[in-house]
Design a protein around this motif. Structure first.
Motif, PDB file in Angstrom:
ATOM      1  N   GLN A  83      55.671  22.323  46.941  1.00  0.00           N
ATOM      2  CA  GLN A  83      54.240  22.625  47.007  1.00  0.00           C
ATOM      3  C   GLN A  83      54.001  24.130  46.879  1.00  0.00           C
ATOM      4  O   GLN A  83      52.885  24.604  47.064  1.00  0.00           O
ATOM      5  N   CYS A  93      53.159  27.703  45.687  1.00  0.00           N
ATOM      6  CA  CYS A  93      52.212  28.154  44.665  1.00  0.00           C
ATOM      7  C   CYS A  93      52.368  29.633  44.327  1.00  0.00           C
ATOM      8  O   CYS A  93      51.474  30.255  43.769  1.00  0.00           O
ATOM      9  N   VAL A 123      54.283  26.885  38.804  1.00  0.00           N
ATOM     10  CA  VAL A 123      54.426  26.578  40.232  1.00  0.00           C
ATOM     11  C   VAL A 123      54.350  25.078  40.464  1.00  0.00           C
ATOM     12  O   VAL A 123      54.051  24.299  39.558  1.00  0.00           O
ATOM     13  N   GLN A 124      54.638  24.694  41.710  1.00  0.00           N
ATOM     14  CA  GLN A 124      54.478  23.309  42.174  1.00  0.00           C
ATOM     15  C   GLN A 124      55.124  22.283  41.242  1.00  0.00           C
ATOM     16  O   GLN A 124      54.471  21.358  40.750  1.00  0.00           O
ATOM     17  N   CYS A 125      56.424  22.466  41.032  1.00  0.00           N
ATOM     18  CA  CYS A 125      57.190  21.499  40.235  1.00  0.00           C
ATOM     19  C   CYS A 125      57.969  20.583  41.153  1.00  0.00           C
ATOM     20  O   CYS A 125      58.522  21.022  42.163  1.00  0.00           O
TER      21      CYS A 125
END
Lengths: 159, 487, 487, 159
Positions: free
Chosen positions: A14, A16, A40-42
């Motif tokens: 999560q 960012c 981000v957020q992968c």
């Protein structure tokens, strides 16, 4: 000099933190890598899927928010499950919550199957050079996959 | 559904509320009447609004660190340490899973933290702790509590924390989406934050004054002051429409004394004027964030960055300052590091406050630029929405009238590129679609050109990367003269 | 013998020199010709004067910590650490026995330090180490060395350090007597420092440029800027008469940004004017001392005090800054603490230097006061000596025209009592015999009265004690409002 | 309350730290002590001589410059040699060079015959109260010397 080293990179979970991701992207490109940056957020799935698609030499995971351990559980196994037997795995960033001994953190992530573990205070140039050398060495040892890599990355070159 | 800047009807609100409370087990037992009685029983010193009022009356700068851990016990210890070190306002930083409504993941992290007695979460999973845990925390701490997070949809969180007596909530539909998420639409995040604001409005109608604070610094990285101020004021207007009365607007330092002071003055005066213009009665306070970008790894150097922030916050007449710690570069700081951050900040604040009356710094030029730019942005956003601020905001992000540098969201254009000028102030190299006139644009270009000449270096990606790390490196410039000096 | 402000004749100098060199065994082997050859062989970067010139050209603020230990090996390690942390100029602090010419005691302390491998001396006993040890130290360090001490009679010390290639010496007949000794007459200390200055003048005649630096901060405790500046300028004039050409004048921060900046500007401009007026050609530089008074015990708070100093030094356009450490309150700081002090100072200096061009602070009022007062003092001192500055100085201390607050010397009246005003600046409560006009006196009284009203508290001994500890406590005032805030 | 506690105070050795000395003097006076302050740069002889002259209850030594250990050697023995058997000895300040363990420093000076050892970070009020109580207790135990003290100090009261 082989400039066709292909990496998939992204910030896992999560998390960012986008600034470092953008700087890293820029630095890898400067060094001649073919970079597939998922931002981000992968999820693990996002990264593995992309690595398969572009036949990546390495997956470079970053994490700044302290949940790396939770987010990376089973990552190496999942790679192998998905047929990524040869991909190198890297992680870097702030990998724990609170001030822990770096050796302890490093050992933990090495045990989880990462090939190298970088701390936020490691020199960026040095980190990228290490990854470059690892990939070159691997290609030298496994010349077949090199060719595969080359084809794949040439097909999909993104810059 | 097209979201508009209109106060949610009671009907809309309560219909949504039902769904929100059912989204996780701890939401089900909430009752506004019961919460009102609890909040009403709290003493004045537990209210953000009252403590802010007192501070404003006495020209005191309030200090608030950051911090959250998984367990109740851990969070208590943390906050008690903050108070011991001299903090005035309590943060409860919420973990990243909760921020994305992944309550199952935060539940797992919480139980693992309880088992291993070490926080594996980067914050306090308030939804999982529920009313019981959050109130227990609130009752055990003598200062007022605020949730600080980064949730695009923090509705259940807002319900639980306010019902638990936490009298402030940070965030907003823009500031907790664009810098914090990749795929969440503004339509959704603004709508969800209208709910959070409406909730505060409903408490306000019951006579309970809760504080709301849009997150000022956004990505915290070279954000031009007019962009972050425009967004802060827009979020303030959106909150006001839903009935929020006690509002703190924040700004994140760019590490440049004159630009930072001017930005804070501009934020305070423009916000006051604009709220008045649109008929909202707001009790406004301002928040100064110490440098939010990359920090030096040496603790001794980190202290300098922190102290620069404290100095500027006092000179800016901010009401609250959000603190960094000397371990900042190492990741999530320990309690001890936080206490050091509080102590060093408090000491600098006291020293500068003692002599503030004698310090006259000229910031008029910078103030004029920020005022003009901010007005241009806000006017254009309203114009873009045909007078509706929500539609204006959504469309303005889509076409780049609003654009936050380095933000991760796919709903942000990312065409604006900031860079420092020859005197260290943050200017704009690429304007994208910012609604600036040629007068303003030329001004930026001239100043950037002066730097290009001074450093004899191109204004390119490489220079921007230097600028991102300039506060952590100390010097903003690669000075040739520096080489000469090494004799 | 009546000492006058006249250049010592060669005859006088060499007659005295014989006695000086015979006063301890290590003096006997000194030869000016041999020393000239050694000094002449040193590279430019070992010369204080050259490094200062470079820094002035590049608007760079040079950093110099303090520090001395008993042994040669220990001192090398210390200085190497300073360089590693980023210091530009090297101090060698001399132990207190040597300062009082008690070479037998320092010899004992040195051997005990060698045996126990722990320094039992508070500095480097340079006279005991002699030419051999002092040159070995000088040769092993790549930056220029300065002796910093507090000797009313530092003649042998000056001979040995300059012959060893240490290219700067701190001190003066007033500044190293009145704040450092109880029973030494000014007649004697001024005469002995004329010797030290004449020695530098003789090197200058041989083409070797050595730097001299009167000790600016005096007692370091609430010294009104005009008093310390007047004394700095007087010592500068005395040095110039003996042939000193490269001079650094220092000032010790009173912890008040505006007053400190004004004091530095006044020191630089008045000194330049006065040297010119009296026909001396001086290469002048200025030195800013971070707060020299009581330090906070918390390291985190000490960092704030250090960083306030760095900020003000840059804004003052000082050429050199003398540094404190975060352990300051604990006694003599360790190398590690010194390195932290250097790093935090360097970082703040870099950040502020990067943006200095945009910072305009109005210090005109304060500047005017300091200029007027300083001129009044210097004029009266000259007048008191019928035009002779040495006699004027001696008589002025005797009758209180010159008076240093909190000094231990019996030759100091101690009638002047400083106190902070309502805005934190240092004012004068009791003027003693300071030669101020009623306009100036009223100005001080008015400002002090404002504080008395603000704090609703008497301007008495109790308030002065508060003021002595105000920087270490943070707040300069006991504000009633502070109580109200604790809600 | 007995307000006739008489002390001799001074900064020992070559130490010239005068500000703390002046503050301390003021604080002792405020608490009703009869204070004989010899100022900075006092020798053991100066302090002992003064203590005999004024029949002091205590000698309060301070040292800020790190040479306290060298300067105080034999102080207690010298007091007894000069007939000061009953005088209380105190020392306070920065008593070592570098950052040493306080316990080690304290033990060292207690062993040298000081009745209490104060660090620079000790609370001044508390330190003075401790000295006050020590003197009161000593007088209670040795009522004869109290009378002596009283007479002497009344004769020489300086304030």
């Amino acid at each position: 000099m082989n400039t066709d080293n292909t990496i998939v990179m992204g910030v896992i979970g999560q998390d960012c933190h986008s600034v470092g991701n953008k700087v890293l992207h820029f630095a890898f490109k400067e060094k001649g890598f073919v970079v597939h940056n998922l931002g981000v957020q992968c999820s693990q799935e996002d990264l593995i899927k992309a690595a398969k698609e572009v036949n990546a030499d390495a997956i470079v995971v970053s994490s700044l928010y302290g949940h790396a351990e939770l987010d990376c559980r089973g990552f190496s196994t999942n790679c192998i499950k998905n047929g990524l037997n040869n991909v190198l795995l890297y992680i870097g960033g702030n990998l724990s919550i609170g001030k822990s001994e770096w050796e302890v953190i490093e050992r933990k992530f090495l045990k989880m199957g990462f090939n190298r573990v970088f701390s936020a205070s490691d020199d960026l140039e040095w980190a990228i050079d290490s990854i470059y050398n690892d990939i070159s060495l691997r290609k030298f040892k496994h010349p077949v996959s090199v060719t595969e890599n080359k084809d794949a990355s040439q097909k999909r070159k993104v810059n | 559904m097209q979201v508009k800047n209109v106060k949610l009807t009671k009907d809309q609100f309560y219909k949504t509320r039902k769904q929100v409370l059912e989204s996780w087990s701890t939401g089900k037992s909430l009752s506004l009447d019961e919460s009102f009685r609890y909040l009403n029983s709290l003493p004045e010193h537990k209210y953000f609004s009252k403590v802010l009022d007192n501070a404003k009356r006495n020209n005191k700068l309030l200090l608030q660190p950051r911090g959250g851990v998984a367990t109740l016990r851990g969070q208590k210890t943390l906050l008690e340490g903050f108070i011991k070190a001299g903090a005035d306002l309590m943060p409860v930083t919420i973990d990243s899973y909760t921020r994305q409504n992944e309550y199952l993941k935060s539940e797992k992290g919480l139980s693992e933290s309880l088992t291993t007695k070490k926080s594996v979460l980067n914050g306090f999973p308030a939804v999982n702790h529920g009313l019981k845990g959050c109130r227990e925390l609130n009752n055990s701490i003598t200062k007022p509590l605020q949730a600080r997070h980064g949730s695009p949809d923090g509705r259940l969180l807002a319900e639980i924390i306010h019902a638990s007596g936490w009298t402030s909530n940070e965030g907003g539909g823009i500031s907790y989406n664009i810098p914090y998420s990749k795929n969440v639409s503004l339509e959704k995040s603004i709508y969800d934050w209208q709910y959070c604001d409406r909730l505060v409005g409903i408490y306000e109608e019951m006579g309970i004054s809760l504080n709301r604070e849009p997150f000022g610094p956004l990505t915290g990285t070279l954000v031009p002051p007019s962009i972050s101020n425009a967004i802060a004021i827009i979020e303030g207007l959106l909150a006001a429409e839903q009935g929020v009365k006690n509002l703190s607007l924040g700004y994140g330092s760019v590490g440049h004394i004159v630009q930072d002071i001017a930005a804070m003055i501009s934020l305070r005066t423009l916000a006051t004027d604009i709220f008045k213009k649109y008929g909202y009665t707001i009790n406004l306070s301002t928040v100064y964030h110490q440098w939010m970008g990359n920090f030096p790894r040496e603790e001794s150097a980190a202290y300098s960055v922190i102290n620069l922030g404290s100095l500027t916050a006092v000179l800016s007449a901010a009401n609250k300052m959000i603190l960094k710690t000397p371990h900042e570069a190492e990741g999530i700081p320990t309690l001890e590091a936080n206490m050091d951050g509080i102590r060093t900040s408090e000491h600098m604040v006291k020293m500068i406050s003692s002599q503030i009356g004698s310090i006259k710094i000229d910031v008029t030029d910078e103030l004029q630029i920020i005022n003009e730019e901010t007005n241009l942005i806000i006017d254009k956003v309203l114009d873009t929405g045909d007078g509706d601020l929500v539609q204006g905001t959504i469309k303005s992000f889509a076409n780049g009238v609003l654009d936050i540098p380095f933000a991760p969201s796919i709903y942000n254009q990312g065409s604006v590129i900031p860079i420092r000028d020859h005197l260290g102030a943050v200017r704009i190299l690429e304007f994208g679609n910012l609604p600036f006139n040629s007068h303003i644009k030329n001004l930026h270009r001239e100043k950037i050109n002066k730097r290009v000449k001074m450093e004899n270096r191109k204004a390119n990606h490489d220079m921007i990367v230097s600028d991102i790390f300039s506060i952590s490196n100390g010097s903003f410039f690669k000075r040739k003269s520096h080489e000469v000096m090494k004799c």
